[in-house]
Scaffold this active site. Sequence first.
Site, PDB file in Angstrom:
ATOM      1  N   ALA A   1       8.483  34.595  12.679  1.00 48.10           N
ATOM      2  CA  ALA A   1       8.631  35.988  13.119  1.00 48.10           C
ATOM      3  C   ALA A   1       7.602  36.312  14.205  1.00 48.10           C
ATOM      4  CB  ALA A   1       8.465  36.925  11.939  1.00 48.10           C
ATOM      5  N   GLU A   2       6.381  35.837  13.994  1.00 51.19           N
ATOM      6  CA  GLU A   2       5.349  36.085  15.011  1.00 51.19           C
ATOM      7  C   GLU A   2       5.704  35.392  16.320  1.00 51.19           C
ATOM      8  OE1 GLU A   2       0.874  35.947  13.848  1.00 51.19           O
ATOM      9  OE2 GLU A   2       2.055  35.449  12.071  1.00 51.19           O
ATOM     10  N   TYR A   3       6.210  34.165  16.186  1.00 47.34           N
ATOM     11  CA  TYR A   3       6.616  33.411  17.371  1.00 47.34           C
ATOM     12  C   TYR A   3       7.707  34.173  18.131  1.00 47.34           C
ATOM     13  CZ  TYR A   3       8.472  29.655  20.244  1.00 47.34           C
ATOM     14  OH  TYR A   3       8.917  28.906  21.304  1.00 47.34           O
ATOM     15  N   ASP A   4       8.691  34.660  17.374  1.00 47.84           N
ATOM     16  CA  ASP A   4       9.787  35.399  18.010  1.00 47.84           C
ATOM     17  C   ASP A   4       9.266  36.628  18.742  1.00 47.84           C
ATOM     18  OD1 ASP A   4      11.574  33.600  17.029  1.00 47.84           O
ATOM     19  OD2 ASP A   4      12.050  34.774  15.242  1.00 47.84           O
TER      20      ASP A   4
ATOM     21  N   LEU B   1      22.642  -1.962  28.578  1.00 48.21           N
ATOM     22  CA  LEU B   1      21.923  -3.188  28.213  1.00 48.21           C
ATOM     23  C   LEU B   1      22.842  -4.233  27.622  1.00 48.21           C
ATOM     24  CD1 LEU B   1      18.943  -1.450  26.387  1.00 48.21           C
ATOM     25  CD2 LEU B   1      18.836  -2.594  28.595  1.00 48.21           C
TER      26      LEU B   1
ATOM     27  N   GLU C   1      10.321  -2.234  22.671  1.00 44.92           N
ATOM     28  CA  GLU C   1      10.454  -0.804  22.324  1.00 44.92           C
ATOM     29  C   GLU C   1      11.506  -0.630  21.238  1.00 44.92           C
ATOM     30  OE1 GLU C   1      11.655   1.201  25.911  1.00 44.92           O
ATOM     31  OE2 GLU C   1       9.962   0.390  27.065  1.00 44.92           O
TER      32      GLU C   1
ATOM     33  N   ASP D   1      18.634   5.660  18.641  1.00 48.70           N
ATOM     34  CA  ASP D   1      20.070   5.894  18.552  1.00 48.70           C
ATOM     35  C   ASP D   1      20.371   7.356  18.871  1.00 48.70           C
ATOM     36  OD1 ASP D   1      22.617   5.168  18.238  1.00 48.70           O
ATOM     37  OD2 ASP D   1      22.564   4.948  16.060  1.00 48.70           O
TER      38      ASP D   1
ATOM     39  N   ARG E   1      24.173  10.462  30.831  1.00 46.15           N
ATOM     40  CA  ARG E   1      24.395   9.226  31.569  1.00 46.15           C
ATOM     41  C   ARG E   1      25.793   9.162  32.182  1.00 46.15           C
ATOM     42  NH1 ARG E   1      26.573   4.409  30.280  1.00 46.15           N
ATOM     43  NH2 ARG E   1      25.779   2.625  31.432  1.00 46.15           N
TER      44      ARG E   1
ATOM     45  N   GLU F   1      15.801   9.171  25.979  1.00 39.09           N
ATOM     46  CA  GLU F   1      16.832   9.318  24.959  1.00 39.09           C
ATOM     47  C   GLU F   1      16.622  10.636  24.228  1.00 39.09           C
ATOM     48  OE1 GLU F   1      18.826   6.690  24.918  1.00 39.09           O
ATOM     49  OE2 GLU F   1      19.824   6.626  22.963  1.00 39.09           O
TER      50      GLU F   1
ATOM     51  N   TYR G   1      11.518   6.564  28.386  1.00 37.12           N
ATOM     52  CA  TYR G   1      11.223   5.131  28.367  1.00 37.12           C
ATOM     53  C   TYR G   1      11.451   4.426  29.698  1.00 37.12           C
ATOM     54  CZ  TYR G   1      16.207   5.341  27.149  1.00 37.12           C
ATOM     55  OH  TYR G   1      17.542   5.639  27.114  1.00 37.12           O
TER      56      TYR G   1
ATOM     57  N   LYS H   1      11.875  -5.572  27.544  1.00 40.64           N
ATOM     58  CA  LYS H   1      11.916  -5.393  28.995  1.00 40.64           C
ATOM     59  C   LYS H   1      10.841  -6.277  29.629  1.00 40.64           C
ATOM     60  CE  LYS H   1      13.402  -0.638  28.377  1.00 40.64           C
ATOM     61  NZ  LYS H   1      13.056   0.777  28.371  1.00 40.64           N
TER      62      LYS H   1
ATOM     63  N   LYS I   1      20.049  -5.984  18.536  1.00 39.95           N
ATOM     64  CA  LYS I   1      20.606  -5.019  17.585  1.00 39.95           C
ATOM     65  C   LYS I   1      20.416  -5.468  16.141  1.00 39.95           C
ATOM     66  CE  LYS I   1      23.255  -1.872  19.491  1.00 39.95           C
ATOM     67  NZ  LYS I   1      24.490  -2.114  20.043  1.00 39.95           N
TER      68      LYS I   1
ATOM     69  N   CYS J   1      45.403  25.296  -2.890  1.00 39.60           N
ATOM     70  CA  CYS J   1      44.005  25.034  -3.232  1.00 39.60           C
ATOM     71  C   CYS J   1      43.910  24.246  -4.538  1.00 39.60           C
ATOM     72  CB  CYS J   1      43.255  26.353  -3.352  1.00 39.60           C
ATOM     73  SG  CYS J   1      41.587  26.141  -3.961  1.00 39.60           S
TER      74      CYS J   1
ATOM     75  N   CYS K   1      41.050  27.477   2.047  1.00 40.84           N
ATOM     76  CA  CYS K   1      41.692  28.304   1.033  1.00 40.84           C
ATOM     77  C   CYS K   1      41.276  29.721   1.385  1.00 40.84           C
ATOM     78  CB  CYS K   1      41.162  27.926  -0.348  1.00 40.84           C
ATOM     79  SG  CYS K   1      41.520  29.176  -1.577  1.00 40.84           S
TER      80      CYS K   1
ATOM     81  N   CYS L   1      38.795  32.827  -4.850  1.00 36.98           N
ATOM     82  CA  CYS L   1      38.982  31.441  -5.313  1.00 36.98           C
ATOM     83  C   CYS L   1      37.767  31.021  -6.149  1.00 36.98           C
ATOM     84  CB  CYS L   1      39.137  30.511  -4.106  1.00 36.98           C
ATOM     85  SG  CYS L   1      38.996  28.766  -4.528  1.00 36.98           S
TER      86      CYS L   1
HETATM   87  S1  IVH Z   1      16.402   1.160  28.696  1.00 40.65           S
HETATM   88  C1  IVH Z   1      18.398  -0.538  32.197  1.00 40.65           C
HETATM   89  N1  IVH Z   1      15.081   1.687  26.495  1.00 40.65           N
HETATM   90  O1  IVH Z   1      20.380   2.132  24.906  1.00 40.65           O
HETATM   91  C2  IVH Z   1      17.725  -0.001  31.015  1.00 40.65           C
HETATM   92  N2  IVH Z   1      17.421   2.181  26.552  1.00 40.65           N
HETATM   93  O2  IVH Z   1      22.549   0.175  25.701  1.00 40.65           O
HETATM   94  C3  IVH Z   1      18.527   1.032  30.350  1.00 40.65           C
HETATM   95  N3  IVH Z   1      18.279   3.179  24.522  1.00 40.65           N
HETATM   96  O3  IVH Z   1      21.895   3.832  27.566  1.00 40.65           O
HETATM   97  C4  IVH Z   1      18.020   1.620  29.172  1.00 40.65           C
HETATM   98  N4  IVH Z   1      16.380   3.208  23.414  1.00 40.65           N
HETATM   99  O4  IVH Z   1      20.845   5.207  25.642  1.00 40.65           O
HETATM  100  C5  IVH Z   1      16.279   1.717  27.111  1.00 40.65           C
HETATM  101  N5  IVH Z   1      13.796   2.135  24.606  1.00 40.65           N
HETATM  102  C6  IVH Z   1      14.977   2.155  25.233  1.00 40.65           C
HETATM  103  C7  IVH Z   1      16.138   2.656  24.611  1.00 40.65           C
HETATM  104  C8  IVH Z   1      17.346   2.637  25.324  1.00 40.65           C
HETATM  105  C9  IVH Z   1      17.676   3.512  23.383  1.00 40.65           C
HETATM  106  C10 IVH Z   1      19.732   3.354  24.786  1.00 40.65           C
HETATM  107  C11 IVH Z   1      20.052   4.108  26.046  1.00 40.65           C
HETATM  108  C12 IVH Z   1      20.872   3.189  26.871  1.00 40.65           C
HETATM  109  C13 IVH Z   1      21.419   2.258  25.847  1.00 40.65           C
HETATM  110  C14 IVH Z   1      21.719   0.946  26.490  1.00 40.65           C
END
Ligand code: IVH
Length: 669
Positions: free
Chosen positions: A35-38, A84, A114, A118, A137, A177, A229, A293, A317, A411, A429, A434
Amino acid sequence: MEKDAAWKRIADLRNIIEYHNKRYYQQDNPEISDAEYDRLMRELQDLENRYPDEYSETSPTQRVGAAPLAKFAPFNHPSAMFSLANAFSNEEIIDFDGRTKRLSGVDNISYVAEPKLDGLAVNLIYENGIFTRGATRGDGATGEDVTQNLKTISSLPLKMKKIKEKPIPSFIEIRGEVYIEKESFKKLNLRRINEGEEPFANPRNAAAGSLRQLDSKITARRPLNIFLYGIGDIKGIDFSTHKEALQTLSGWGFPVNKLIEQVQNINACIQYFEHIGAMRERLPYEIDGIVLKVDNLSLQKILGNVSRNPRWALACKFPAAQATTVVKEIFVGVGRMGTLTPVAIMEPVNVGGVMVSRATMHNEDEVLKKDVRVGDTVVIQRAGDVIPEVVKVILDERPIGTKIFEMPKHCPDCNSEIVRMEGEVAHRCINISCPAQLKEHIRHFASRGAMDIEGLGEKVSAQLFDAKLIQDPADLYYLTKKELLELERHAEKSAQNLIDSLENSKNPPLDKFIYALGIRHVGERTAKLLAARFGNMEKIITAKQEDLTAINEIGPEIAASIVEFFHEQKNIDVMNKFRKAGVKPQKKEIAADNALQRKSFVLTGTLESMARNDAKLIIENLGGSVHSSVTKKTTYVVAGSEPGSKLDKANSLGITVLNEKDFLKIIGR
Ligand code: IVH
C-alpha cells in the site's frame, strides 16, 4: 507546490521507488508495504501528470504499462538472433569440442558455461545508456516490438549504471531471457484459478503469454524477471572475451546469472553440466540444460555460423523426466467460477522421482488436440517442479472400443446446463447455486491467503455444506457448537476450536476480506489496491465503475466485475448477513493503539520528511482525522516550511501548533 519543490520531489520519488523495486524484486526483502509502495507511485504519477516537462523515459512510472496496442509492430533486429545446436549426451559435447578445435586450429579452448534458462529470448536496445526499444526473438531476423512490456520488468534497468572500467556505448544490443520463477508461477496460477481464468501450463508459457500481452498494464502485474547473457551489435567499445562482456553487463546494472562460470576445458564443461543438473530441481527458476560458449570473442568470429546456429556455442539439454502409464478415467472438476476442468486420472507412476497419478488438462480443446481417451497409454512429463502434463498418446497401444472425450453437457455436480462462452476456451456451469461451486467458494473464503480460518479446509467446508448447515460463507458465522457436534468426526474440542477460529476471524484485514469474497478477477493484489483506496467495505460496495478505473492498475473488465458483484441481490444478502453477524473488516494499517483517536488535524506548509498525502494517511491510520480549514474544533495545526494563512488562524484561535519535529514525535517516528 512550487515548480522547484515539485521537481525535487519527483527526483526523490524516482530514486526512492527504484530503491524499493530493488529491495522487492532483486533482494526479495521489501521494506515497505504494497500500500505504501502504491502511494509513492501514485504521488509520482500525479506530479508527473502535473509537470509534463519533467517527463523521463527512465522514470519508474514508465514501468506500469501504457495504453493497450492493437497489435505489436514488427521489429527488425539490427543483428540477427541465432539459436543453438543441441547436444543430448557427453559424447556429443566432446564432439563439439573436437570440431571447435579443428575448425579454429586452436587446441586449448576455454569456455563459459551458463544455465540454459527456460523462458523466451529478447533483444534490448540501449542508446547512450537509455533503454529505448526491445523485442521478442521472432524468427531471428524480425521479432515483435514489446518495449512497453519490457519496461514493466522491474529488474531491468531503464538506464545503464556508469562504471569506471568501460564507457557507456552509444548503441548496444543486449540479449537475454525473460522468465518467471517457479514460486511466482504457482502463485500466478492460483491467482488465475481464483479469478476464474485459465492457468498457464508452465512458467515458460506464462512468461511468453505475459510478455506478448497487448495491454502492458496486464504485463505489469505479472512476475516477470530477466537474465542477460549476450551482446549483439555494439558501437564505440568492444570486449575481448564473453566473460568480460558478462562482467561489464553486471557492472552496468543488468541481472546476470550467478551460476555462470568460466571453464578451462571440455571435461570441466561436462562436470559443470552434471553439477547444474544435480541442483536443477532446487533452483528457483526452470532450466532445461546448460549453454557452452567459446570465451574468446575473436575465436567466436573465426568459427562463425552454420545456417542459423553459431559454431561457437552449444546447448546441452537435460533429458526430460518422462514415463508412460494408462489413463483410468477423465474426471471433470467444477471450479469456484463454474469452470469445468478435465483431469486425467492415471495408474500411479514414478516420473523423475515423484509419484504421479493425475494430470490436469485445463480444457476440452487440450484433451481433443492430444486425443486422450480413457484406456489410452500416455507419455507424461514433469518439467522441473511443474504440474505433470500429458505429452502424447501412444496410439499403437490404444485398446479397441475407446471413445473420444466429450465434455459433459450437464454439470457433473448439479446437472445444470453447461455453456461455452463466446471467445472462451472454458466450459462453465452457469448455475450460481451449483453445490460444487459453492463448496469451492466457501473453501476459498476460509483459505490461507483469504480469511485464514483454521480447521476449515476443503473437507469440512464440503461437510458443512452437504449437511445443509451453510449455503454461503456468511452462514459460517451462524454455526452453533451443537450443530457441529452432530456432524461426523467432530468432537467437543474440534467443534469448539472451529467456533473460536470463526469468532476470531470477525475483524479481518480489509484486503483479505475483499479477496475472500471471491469476486471474479479480484485477486490478492487488486484486493489490496481496493482496500488502500477506499478504506472501508461500504465505499467499495457503492463504488462506481469510474471510481474503480481511477485506480492505476484496475481496468474496465475488473471494475465491471466488482460493480456487478455488489449489484447481485444474492451477494447483497450475503453482505448483510456478514454485517449482522458482526463481521467487520478492518483497514489494514490501523495501529494497535489508536493514539490519535478523535484528534483533528490541519496541515499547512511543506513537510521535509513526507508528502502531505502520506502525513494524512498516517494520521488517519492512527485514528485521527485531517481537515482543510482551521476551526475551534481543530486539535492541532501541523506547520511545515512556508506555512499559509492557516497558521495565523490557528494562532488567533489559540490552537496548538506543531512543527515537523513535534508532529513526528506524536506519530511515533
Ligand atoms: S545464447 C547465439 N545463452 O536458448 C546464442 N541462450 O536455443 C544464442 N537460452 O533463443 C543464445 N539460456 O532463448 C543463450 N544462457 C543462455 C541461454 C539461452 C537460454 C535460450 C534462448 C535461445 C535459445 C537457443
